[in-house]
Motif scaffolding. Structure first.
Motif, PDB file in Angstrom:
ATOM      1  N   GLY A  19       0.799  -1.224   0.000  1.00 30.08           N
ATOM      2  CA  GLY A  19       0.000   0.000   0.000  1.00 30.08           C
ATOM      3  C   GLY A  19       0.824   1.262   0.000  1.00 30.08           C
ATOM      4  O   GLY A  19       0.299   2.350  -0.277  1.00 30.08           O
ATOM      5  N   ASN A  20       2.117   1.147   0.305  1.00 34.71           N
ATOM      6  CA  ASN A  20       3.000   2.314   0.269  1.00 34.71           C
ATOM      7  C   ASN A  20       3.506   2.550  -1.149  1.00 34.71           C
ATOM      8  O   ASN A  20       3.711   1.598  -1.911  1.00 34.71           O
ATOM      9  CB  ASN A  20       4.186   2.108   1.203  1.00 34.71           C
ATOM     10  N   PRO A  21       3.734   3.809  -1.521  1.00 36.38           N
ATOM     11  CA  PRO A  21       4.305   4.078  -2.842  1.00 36.38           C
ATOM     12  C   PRO A  21       5.739   3.592  -2.928  1.00 36.38           C
ATOM     13  O   PRO A  21       6.434   3.460  -1.916  1.00 36.38           O
ATOM     14  CB  PRO A  21       4.236   5.608  -2.943  1.00 36.38           C
ATOM     15  N   ALA A  22       6.172   3.329  -4.133  1.00 39.12           N
ATOM     16  CA  ALA A  22       7.516   2.818  -4.363  1.00 39.12           C
ATOM     17  C   ALA A  22       8.564   3.901  -4.107  1.00 39.12           C
ATOM     18  O   ALA A  22       8.289   5.106  -4.188  1.00 39.12           O
ATOM     19  CB  ALA A  22       7.649   2.301  -5.789  1.00 39.12           C
ATOM     20  N   TYR A  23       9.753   3.465  -3.777  1.00 43.13           N
ATOM     21  CA  TYR A  23      10.898   4.369  -3.617  1.00 43.13           C
ATOM     22  C   TYR A  23      11.219   5.032  -4.949  1.00 43.13           C
ATOM     23  O   TYR A  23      11.084   4.425  -6.027  1.00 43.13           O
ATOM     24  CB  TYR A  23      12.094   3.553  -3.129  1.00 43.13           C
TER      25      TYR A  23
END
Length: 280
Positions: A36-40
């Motif tokens: 659910g977190n955006p990619a680096y």
């Protein structure tokens, strides 16, 4: 003249015991994030010689707070808890207490650190110090940064399939009532074990202003007792956590920077200074 004589001697003693050990995974495109977190993102803005002839480099990066080796601020799971910039500096450092549960995890990937594990540590090393940084060493750091291995699943985007160790909420409650610790951490992606649905350990930590730290690396490089651990989190305004450079200083004031004659030198340093002063 006296100053020139003493400076090299003082410099040598200052390095005594300063074995610094990095406990941090690199932040990069392989950094592990919770689903659910955006990619680096890392973008090179300039990396070249300028028209004036000197080298200049500048980059842009973007990261979610809770990825790689990072801090959970109390606000992460407790409304009104400290946000990242509000954490007092003294709460980000303490004597290292490494709870080795590798043998238990080898037969139970869903293992949770028990009060008995803490009792075993205290039977070996004495009472957990006030202000300690208490870290679970499950050996999980060896899985990093393989996402499937870290979450221990073939479907790393589905948290219901995660299987990795963490802290039992009863153990953390015991610590809050019976000891005074600054930080509780793990070498896995979460202080709660992989199958947790309600994250009670996160909630207890937040409610009691205890800092969480996750994805700590390389804990086999420091002793179970005898280090000081620093959790140098980015001072992020309004943050619920943030990337951290976690490191330890091992055997402070005991281990010389180099082996051999320097150890004897440090032992007899006061006598050497007196001899120098006597002959001035």
């Amino acid at each position: 003249m006296l100053f020139r004589c003493l400076v090299p001697l003082l410099s040598l003693t200052l390095c005594v015991g300063m074995q610094v050990v990095d406990l941090t995974h690199e932040h990069s495109y392989t950094t592990i994030y919770w689903p659910g977190n955006p990619a680096y993102n890392f973008t090179v803005l300039h990396r070249n010689n300028t028209a004036s002839g000197f080298w200049y480099e500048s980059n842009f990066f973007a990261t979610a707070e809770h990825g790689g080796t990072h801090v959970d601020s109390p606000a992460h799971f407790y409304k009104g808890g400290w946000r990242t910039q509000q954490i007092p500096m003294e709460r980000l450092v303490g004597k290292g207490v490494v709870i080795n549960v590798k043998s238990k995890v080898s037969t139970n990937y869903d293992y949770r650190v028990s009060v008995g594990d803490l009792t075993d540590w205290e039977n070996s090393y004495g009472r957990i110090p006030d202000g300690a940084v208490v870290l679970m060493n499950s050996g999980w750091s060896d899985n990093y940064p393989d996402k499937n291995d870290v979450f221990n699943t073939t479907t790393p985007d589905d948290p219901s399939t995660f299987h990795f160790p963490g802290w039992h909420e009863d153990t953390v409650t015991w610590l809050t009532k019976n000891r005074k610790v600054h930080v509780i951490g793990v070498d896995t992606p979460s202080v709660d074990y992989g199958q947790s649905k309600t994250f009670p350990t996160h909630v207890i930590l937040g409610k009691n202003d205890i800092i969480g730290v996750e994805n700590v690396g390389f804990l086999d490089r420091i002793p179970e007792s005898g280090s000081t651990v620093f959790v140098a989190v980015l001072k992020l305004t309004d943050g619920s956590g943030g990337p951290a450079r976690v490191f330890a200083v091992v055997n402070e004031n005991e281990t010389p920077c180099t082996s051999g004659s320097n150890a004897h030198f440090v032992k007899f340093f006061p006598m050497i200074v007196l001899i120098i002063l006597f002959h001035l």
